[in-house]
Design a protein around this motif. Structure first.
Motif, short mmCIF file in Angstrom:
data_model
loop_
_atom_site.label_atom_id
_atom_site.label_comp_id
_atom_site.label_asym_id
_atom_site.label_seq_id
_atom_site.Cartn_x
_atom_site.Cartn_y
_atom_site.Cartn_z
N LEU A 143 0.84 -1.20 0.00
CA LEU A 143 0.00 0.00 0.00
C LEU A 143 0.86 1.24 0.00
CD1 LEU A 143 -2.79 -1.10 2.51
CD2 LEU A 143 -2.77 -1.27 0.02
N GLY A 144 1.94 1.20 0.81
CA GLY A 144 2.78 2.40 0.91
C GLY A 144 3.87 2.42 -0.14
N GLY A 145 4.27 1.22 -0.61
CA GLY A 145 5.32 1.15 -1.62
C GLY A 145 6.68 1.58 -1.10
N VAL A 146 6.92 1.41 0.21
CA VAL A 146 8.20 1.82 0.77
C VAL A 146 8.98 0.56 1.17
CG1 VAL A 146 9.31 3.36 2.43
CG2 VAL A 146 6.90 3.71 1.80
N VAL A 147 10.28 0.56 0.87
CA VAL A 147 11.11 -0.58 1.27
C VAL A 147 11.71 -0.30 2.65
CG1 VAL A 147 13.14 -1.97 0.71
CG2 VAL A 147 11.62 -1.18 -1.10
N THR A 148 10.99 -0.72 3.69
CA THR A 148 11.50 -0.50 5.05
C THR A 148 10.95 -1.56 6.00
OG1 THR A 148 11.60 1.01 6.90
CG2 THR A 148 9.66 1.13 5.54
N MET A 149 11.69 -1.83 7.02
CA MET A 149 11.24 -2.75 8.06
C MET A 149 10.66 -1.97 9.25
SD MET A 149 11.57 -5.97 7.42
CE MET A 149 11.68 -6.82 8.99
N ARG A 150 10.67 -0.67 9.13
CA ARG A 150 10.33 0.19 10.26
C ARG A 150 8.97 -0.17 10.89
NH1 ARG A 150 13.53 4.05 13.11
NH2 ARG A 150 12.13 4.00 14.90
N ASN A 151 7.96 -0.40 10.06
CA ASN A 151 6.63 -0.71 10.60
C ASN A 151 6.64 -1.99 11.42
OD1 ASN A 151 6.10 1.23 8.67
ND2 ASN A 151 3.98 0.54 8.55
N VAL A 152 7.40 -2.98 10.89
CA VAL A 152 7.47 -4.25 11.61
C VAL A 152 8.15 -4.04 12.95
CG1 VAL A 152 8.40 -6.59 11.55
CG2 VAL A 152 7.47 -5.58 9.47
N PHE A 153 9.25 -3.30 12.92
CA PHE A 153 9.98 -3.06 14.17
C PHE A 153 9.14 -2.26 15.17
CE2 PHE A 153 14.15 -3.36 11.62
CZ PHE A 153 14.10 -4.74 11.72
N ASP A 154 8.32 -1.36 14.65
CA ASP A 154 7.50 -0.56 15.55
C ASP A 154 6.38 -1.38 16.20
OD1 ASP A 154 8.96 1.69 15.23
OD2 ASP A 154 7.68 2.58 13.69
N ILE A 155 5.91 -2.38 15.47
CA ILE A 155 4.78 -3.13 16.02
C ILE A 155 5.23 -4.24 16.98
CG2 ILE A 155 4.52 -4.88 14.18
CD1 ILE A 155 1.66 -3.03 15.96
N ILE A 156 6.46 -4.73 16.77
CA ILE A 156 6.90 -5.87 17.60
C ILE A 156 6.87 -5.57 19.12
CG2 ILE A 156 8.89 -7.34 18.16
CD1 ILE A 156 9.34 -7.73 15.21
N PRO A 157 7.33 -4.41 19.58
CA PRO A 157 7.21 -4.14 21.02
C PRO A 157 5.77 -4.23 21.53
CG PRO A 157 8.68 -2.57 20.02
CD PRO A 157 8.07 -3.35 18.89
N PHE A 158 4.81 -3.88 20.68
CA PHE A 158 3.40 -4.01 21.08
C PHE A 158 3.00 -5.49 21.18
CE2 PHE A 158 3.08 0.41 19.71
CZ PHE A 158 2.28 0.92 20.73
N ILE A 159 3.44 -6.26 20.19
CA ILE A 159 3.10 -7.69 20.21
C ILE A 159 3.72 -8.35 21.45
CG2 ILE A 159 3.11 -9.86 18.91
CD1 ILE A 159 3.57 -8.28 16.39
N TYR A 160 4.95 -7.92 21.75
CA TYR A 160 5.63 -8.45 22.94
C TYR A 160 4.77 -8.34 24.20
CZ TYR A 160 10.45 -8.97 21.15
OH TYR A 160 11.57 -9.37 20.52
#
Lengths: 236, 313
Positions: A42-59
């Protein structure tokens, strides 16, 4: 050392011989996968940033779920008496269980490398920053796990263990988000205690010794607390 | 391998579970802790096995202080807690291997150590089953096997037969007797027959104190009160009072009384002084009166009676 390994192996076996490991891994990958793909397509951006941001929440949920049974179940079923009357020190038991939970989390993190690898085919990725972030996530998991194990050692009810560890990690996680409500003198202290603040630095690819010290000392503190909680049976 | 307990005291909060008890157990004895629930049997065992620590007093296992050297003490002891500590999701062999590894049995001996206890405890047929699927009797045997896997010199078994059916109880007792030949064995129970069936020595514990200590036989001797005898005589034309008086006249007999008469028999109850066997005299007396003796039975005070006597609050 041998004893830690024995406990570790037994814990890993029991994670994977019950549905626990598979469920948490599936949920972990499901949520991170959704954030990864939505960002990419959807965003068309090559980054892991979103994944890294959500992992602390999943933790926040993921780690209390895998640590809640560590001691609570042993206490409930009476097997704690087996462990504590074998020629094994309390610390060896705690470390064996800690390392097993950490390894399960590491497996979950390792599986998300499929995202990193697929990204590397379609764009330029800063591997230094990605590796730094993974290191940070692993250290963060270490703190969460030591808290979770501590909570589990306080009770023989797994649900209670889950709630206690959730409350502690949630409080530590939220600390740097409520700074504006605090007097400025306290703000810097609370910021330092906050788990997320230190992750912010590491995720940006900055590996500061202060952050490392924060994580490692947090892990040590809660492991010592767990050991003390186990020993408390003897003097109460 | 001896266990020495000196002036042991343990409080749970303000209440004392064990009050200043001392005893010594030597190699090759099977010792039974007998007492009602909550008497302090399990607490004493938990202290010997270093699961708990005492408030006062000392415990030595093979001369090692349990507070100073808990790890060394644990190596010498095999322990089956009251709540059998089984991982229900493990299979029998994996569980026993885990126990052996924790006991630091050398890697190359684990296989044979596990096989040995599997044979000893009769677990061959269930060795690859999950523990959760086993019957209570088999679970108890797995617990015993776990306690023995490192071939300890001291075995401490907390209520090893509780919750088993009569056949299983007999099997476990047989196993315990067999084990007791080579090891120092301490078991606790609140069942008197268990002690009579298995133990060389009994410690009766009540309210955290040792109220009796000795072999089952010596305890029976010690607490035997008046000798009570029941006597059945063939019915005759002879007068009841005459029989009563005749028997009461035997030396050491305190009292003789007819309790029942029917068409064919007369039943008497005779009390004699403590420690005197008057059965022979009674027999001769009856023969001399030309009466026919049909039955003579001396009542023994059972361990159960002694137990009730000592632990009645």
């Amino acid at each position: 050392m041998n004893n830690i390994l024995t406990i570790f192996k037994k814990e890993m076996k029991s994670y994977f011989s019950s549905p626990v490991a598979y469920i948490v891994l599936a949920v972990f990958l499901g949520i991170t996968g959704w954030f990864f793909t939505s960002n990419l397509f959807l965003g068309g951006v090559v980054t892991m940033r979103n994944v890294f941001d959500i992992i602390p929440f999943i933790y926040l949920f993921f780690i209390p779920a895998i640590t809640m049974r560590t001691f609570a179940e042993e206490k409930k079923s009476g097997t704690i008496e087996l462990l504590l009357t074998k020629p094994v020190t309390d610390l060896e038991i705690v470390l064996g269980k800690f390392l097993a939970a950490l390894s399960l989390t590491a497996i979950a993190l390792l599986l998300t490398w499929t995202y990193v690898i697929s990204l590397s085919f379609i764009g330029k990725l800063d591997f230094g920053a990605v590796t730094g972030a993974y290191l940070g996530l692993l250290l963060m998991a270490g703190i969460y796990i030591s808290i979770g194990i501590f909570a589990s050692s306080l009770t023989h009810n797994q649900v209670v263990a889950f709630i206690i560890s959730f409350l502690i990690v949630f409080a530590l996680f939220m600390l740097n988000k409520v700074l504006i409500f605090l007097p400025s003198g306290f703000a810097s202290i609370f910021e330092y205690i906050s788990i997320d603040y230190h992750f912010g630095n590491i995720a940006r690819g900055v590996l500061d010794t202060r952050n490392l010290i924060y994580y490692l000392s947090g892990i040590v503190i809660f492991i010592v607390l767990t050991k003390t909680s186990l020993e408390s049976r003897r003097w109460t | 391998m001896s266990i020495r307990v000196e002036n042991l005291t343990k409080y749970y909060g303000p209440t004392a579970a064990v009050k200043d008890i001392s005893f010594e157990i030597n190699t090759g004895q099977i010792v039974g802790f007998l007492g009602p629930n909550g008497a302090g049997k399990s607490t004493t065992m938990k202290i010997i096995t270093t699961y708990l620590t005492q408030n006062q007093g000392k415990v030595y296992v093979d001369g090692l202080d349990t507070e100073q050297k808990p790890i060394e003490v644990r190596k010498k002891i095999g322990y089956l807690p009251e709540q059998n500590p089984l991982y229900l999701d493990m299979n029998v062999i994996d569980y026993l291997k885990f126990a052996a590894e924790l006991e630091s049995v050398p890697k190359n001996e684990i296989e044979s150590a596990v096989n040995k206890v599997v044979d000893l405890c009769g677990l061959q047929d269930v060795r690859h089953k999950d523990i959760g699927e086993l019957s209570k009797g088999f679970k108890q045997r797995v617990g015993l096997a776990q306690a023995m896997v490192h071939n300890p010199e001291v075995l401490i078994l907390d209520e090893p037969t509780s919750g088993l059916d009569p056949n299983q109880i007999i099997e476990i007792r047989k196993l315990i007797k067999q084990l007791g030949k080579q090891k120092t064995l301490v078991l606790s129970t609140h069942i008197m027959q268990e002690v009579e069936a298995t133990c060389d020595r009994v410690l009766i514990i009540n309210n955290g104190e040792i109220v009796a200590d000795g072999s089952p036989d010596s305890l029976q001797d010690k607490f035997r009160g008046k000798v009570e005898i029941n006597l059945v005589i063939k019915k005759d034309s002879i007068d009841k009072d005459l029989i009563e008086r005749a028997i009461a006249s035997i030396s050491n007999v305190e009292r003789a009384r007819v309790t029942r008469t029917d068409d064919k028999t007369i039943t008497l109850h005779v009390s004699a002084q403590k420690g005197h066997d008057v059965r022979e005299d009674i027999f001769r007396k009856i023969v001399s009166m030309n009466l026919v003796l049909l039955g003579l039975h001396q009542e023994e005070k059972s361990l159960e009676d002694i137990f009730r006597l000592l632990t009645k609050n």
